[in-house]
Write a protein that holds these residues in place. Structure first.
Motif, PDB file in Angstrom:
ATOM      1  N   PHE A  43      -9.583  -5.747 -10.573  1.00 47.88           N
ATOM      2  CA  PHE A  43      -8.245  -6.120 -11.035  1.00 47.88           C
ATOM      3  C   PHE A  43      -7.298  -5.857  -9.879  1.00 47.88           C
ATOM      4  O   PHE A  43      -7.365  -4.807  -9.237  1.00 47.88           O
ATOM      5  CB  PHE A  43      -7.826  -5.303 -12.262  1.00 47.88           C
ATOM      6  N   SER A  44      -6.392  -6.814  -9.588  1.00 47.80           N
ATOM      7  CA  SER A  44      -5.465  -6.697  -8.458  1.00 47.80           C
ATOM      8  C   SER A  44      -4.056  -7.047  -8.875  1.00 47.80           C
ATOM      9  O   SER A  44      -3.854  -7.844  -9.792  1.00 47.80           O
ATOM     10  CB  SER A  44      -5.862  -7.649  -7.329  1.00 47.80           C
ATOM     11  N   GLU A  45      -3.123  -6.480  -8.144  1.00 53.79           N
ATOM     12  CA  GLU A  45      -1.720  -6.834  -8.330  1.00 53.79           C
ATOM     13  C   GLU A  45      -1.059  -6.894  -6.959  1.00 53.79           C
ATOM     14  O   GLU A  45      -1.274  -6.026  -6.116  1.00 53.79           O
ATOM     15  CB  GLU A  45      -1.014  -5.810  -9.227  1.00 53.79           C
ATOM     16  N   GLU A  55      -0.706  -5.355  -1.673  1.00 52.41           N
ATOM     17  CA  GLU A  55      -1.639  -5.557  -2.777  1.00 52.41           C
ATOM     18  C   GLU A  55      -2.408  -4.276  -3.063  1.00 52.41           C
ATOM     19  O   GLU A  55      -2.765  -3.533  -2.153  1.00 52.41           O
ATOM     20  CB  GLU A  55      -2.631  -6.674  -2.446  1.00 52.41           C
ATOM     21  N   CYS A  56      -2.649  -4.055  -4.341  1.00 54.53           N
ATOM     22  CA  CYS A  56      -3.516  -2.976  -4.783  1.00 54.53           C
ATOM     23  C   CYS A  56      -4.625  -3.606  -5.609  1.00 54.53           C
ATOM     24  O   CYS A  56      -4.362  -4.427  -6.495  1.00 54.53           O
ATOM     25  CB  CYS A  56      -2.742  -1.977  -5.642  1.00 54.53           C
ATOM     26  N   SER A  57      -5.865  -3.247  -5.302  1.00 59.59           N
ATOM     27  CA  SER A  57      -6.980  -3.743  -6.112  1.00 59.59           C
ATOM     28  C   SER A  57      -7.827  -2.559  -6.568  1.00 59.59           C
ATOM     29  O   SER A  57      -7.990  -1.578  -5.841  1.00 59.59           O
ATOM     30  CB  SER A  57      -7.819  -4.763  -5.352  1.00 59.59           C
ATOM     31  N   PHE A  58      -8.337  -2.671  -7.779  1.00 59.21           N
ATOM     32  CA  PHE A  58      -9.168  -1.637  -8.400  1.00 59.21           C
ATOM     33  C   PHE A  58     -10.483  -2.296  -8.786  1.00 59.21           C
ATOM     34  O   PHE A  58     -10.516  -3.214  -9.606  1.00 59.21           O
ATOM     35  CB  PHE A  58      -8.450  -1.073  -9.621  1.00 59.21           C
ATOM     36  N   THR A  59     -11.572  -1.858  -8.149  1.00 59.70           N
ATOM     37  CA  THR A  59     -12.902  -2.394  -8.407  1.00 59.70           C
ATOM     38  C   THR A  59     -13.738  -1.291  -9.034  1.00 59.70           C
ATOM     39  O   THR A  59     -13.693  -0.149  -8.575  1.00 59.70           O
ATOM     40  CB  THR A  59     -13.549  -2.871  -7.090  1.00 59.70           C
ATOM     41  N   TYR A  60     -14.477  -1.641 -10.077  1.00 59.40           N
ATOM     42  CA  TYR A  60     -15.225  -0.619 -10.808  1.00 59.40           C
ATOM     43  C   TYR A  60     -16.417  -1.228 -11.534  1.00 59.40           C
ATOM     44  O   TYR A  60     -16.496  -2.449 -11.721  1.00 59.40           O
ATOM     45  CB  TYR A  60     -14.316   0.052 -11.854  1.00 59.40           C
ATOM     46  N   ALA A  61     -17.315  -0.363 -11.963  1.00 57.48           N
ATOM     47  CA  ALA A  61     -18.368  -0.703 -12.915  1.00 57.48           C
ATOM     48  C   ALA A  61     -18.429   0.473 -13.878  1.00 57.48           C
ATOM     49  O   ALA A  61     -18.317   1.634 -13.463  1.00 57.48           O
ATOM     50  CB  ALA A  61     -19.707  -0.906 -12.222  1.00 57.48           C
ATOM     51  N   MET A  72      -1.741  -0.727 -14.445  1.00 54.09           N
ATOM     52  CA  MET A  72      -1.611  -0.627 -12.996  1.00 54.09           C
ATOM     53  C   MET A  72      -0.132  -0.773 -12.675  1.00 54.09           C
ATOM     54  O   MET A  72       0.504  -1.733 -13.107  1.00 54.09           O
ATOM     55  CB  MET A  72      -2.395  -1.711 -12.258  1.00 54.09           C
ATOM     56  N   SER A  73       0.400   0.193 -11.931  1.00 57.30           N
ATOM     57  CA  SER A  73       1.775   0.124 -11.442  1.00 57.30           C
ATOM     58  C   SER A  73       1.747   0.049  -9.932  1.00 57.30           C
ATOM     59  O   SER A  73       1.036   0.824  -9.289  1.00 57.30           O
ATOM     60  CB  SER A  73       2.579   1.364 -11.842  1.00 57.30           C
ATOM     61  N   VAL A  74       2.510  -0.877  -9.386  1.00 63.56           N
ATOM     62  CA  VAL A  74       2.684  -0.971  -7.943  1.00 63.56           C
ATOM     63  C   VAL A  74       4.171  -0.905  -7.652  1.00 63.56           C
ATOM     64  O   VAL A  74       4.990  -1.354  -8.461  1.00 63.56           O
ATOM     65  CB  VAL A  74       2.061  -2.257  -7.349  1.00 63.56           C
ATOM     66  N   GLY A  75       4.532  -0.323  -6.518  1.00 65.00           N
ATOM     67  CA  GLY A  75       5.945  -0.209  -6.191  1.00 65.00           C
ATOM     68  C   GLY A  75       6.170  -0.019  -4.715  1.00 65.00           C
ATOM     69  O   GLY A  75       5.278   0.426  -3.977  1.00 65.00           O
ATOM     70  N   ALA A 103     -10.479   1.795  -5.017  1.00 64.50           N
ATOM     71  CA  ALA A 103      -9.127   1.253  -5.010  1.00 64.50           C
ATOM     72  C   ALA A 103      -8.778   0.944  -3.564  1.00 64.50           C
ATOM     73  O   ALA A 103      -9.126   1.710  -2.657  1.00 64.50           O
ATOM     74  CB  ALA A 103      -8.136   2.236  -5.605  1.00 64.50           C
ATOM     75  N   GLU A 104      -8.119  -0.188  -3.351  1.00 69.76           N
ATOM     76  CA  GLU A 104      -7.796  -0.604  -1.988  1.00 69.76           C
ATOM     77  C   GLU A 104      -6.347  -1.048  -1.903  1.00 69.76           C
ATOM     78  O   GLU A 104      -5.861  -1.775  -2.776  1.00 69.76           O
ATOM     79  CB  GLU A 104      -8.706  -1.748  -1.561  1.00 69.76           C
ATOM     80  N   LEU A 105      -5.666  -0.603  -0.837  1.00 69.92           N
ATOM     81  CA  LEU A 105      -4.309  -1.059  -0.547  1.00 69.92           C
ATOM     82  C   LEU A 105      -4.360  -2.037   0.612  1.00 69.92           C
ATOM     83  O   LEU A 105      -5.068  -1.794   1.596  1.00 69.92           O
ATOM     84  CB  LEU A 105      -3.404   0.106  -0.143  1.00 69.92           C
TER      85      LEU A 105
END
Length: 166
Positions: A43-45, A55-61, A72-75, A103-105
């Motif tokens: 999931f990315s925003e 951009e912030c992305s969250f990858t998981y299993a 997800m909050s980005v600022g 998580a990646e910025l």
């Protein structure tokens, strides 16, 4: 005179509305589902401000249970020097077992990151993961194979944006 005051009031309302809209563009919070089943999901925003993209992305299993609603909050800081990303389950502790996370910025270099197995909700307190359960790089926060105990409820990351030097 009354017409002039009305015009000034209308101008003030428009100015305040534009100011508030600009402040709201600096942060955003979106809801998403964390899905179990073992498959890898991302999931990315993104934020686009001042001709720069962050951009912030969250990858998981994860395994077990059913979908959980997460946020997800980005600022971006007022001076554009810091980009932040938080990913969390607002109800507190997740009941899913995470087999991996990352998580990646993009557009910022990580200066601070923390991961939690439980978030402060319903009278509970934040419980941080042990430092040996995850690793922090320049742009990513990732679980450590063999050390991560499959519990994740929140990630908080703050990165310094990359500005062109004059």
């Amino acid at each position: 005179m009354a017409l002039n005051n009305l015009a000034c009031f209308a101008l003030l309302v428009v100015t305040l509305t534009v100011t508030l809209a600009s402040a709201n563009e600096r942060t955003k919070t979106v809801e998403f589902n964390v899905k179990p089943g073992g498959a890898v999901h991302t999931f990315s925003e993104k934020m686009l401000l001042s001709q720069r993209e962050y951009e912030c992305s969250f990858t998981y299993a994860s395994q077990g249970g059913t979908n959980e609603q997460w946020l997800m909050s980005v600022g971006l800081s007022d001076d554009d020097s810091l980009f932040s990303c938080s990913v969390w389950r607002p109800q507190g502790k997740s009941y899913l077992f995470f087999t991996q996370f990352k998580a990646e910025l993009k557009g910022a270099k990580i200066e601070y990151a923390s991961a939690y197995s439980q978030t402060a909700a319903g009278g509970q307190r934040d419980v941080t993961l042990k430092e040996d359960e995850f690793t922090v790089g320049d742009s990513t926060v990732t679980h450590k194979d063999g050390k991560f105990r499959a519990e994740l409820s929140k990630l908080t990351i703050i990165g310094r944006t990359r500005h062109d030097e004059l």
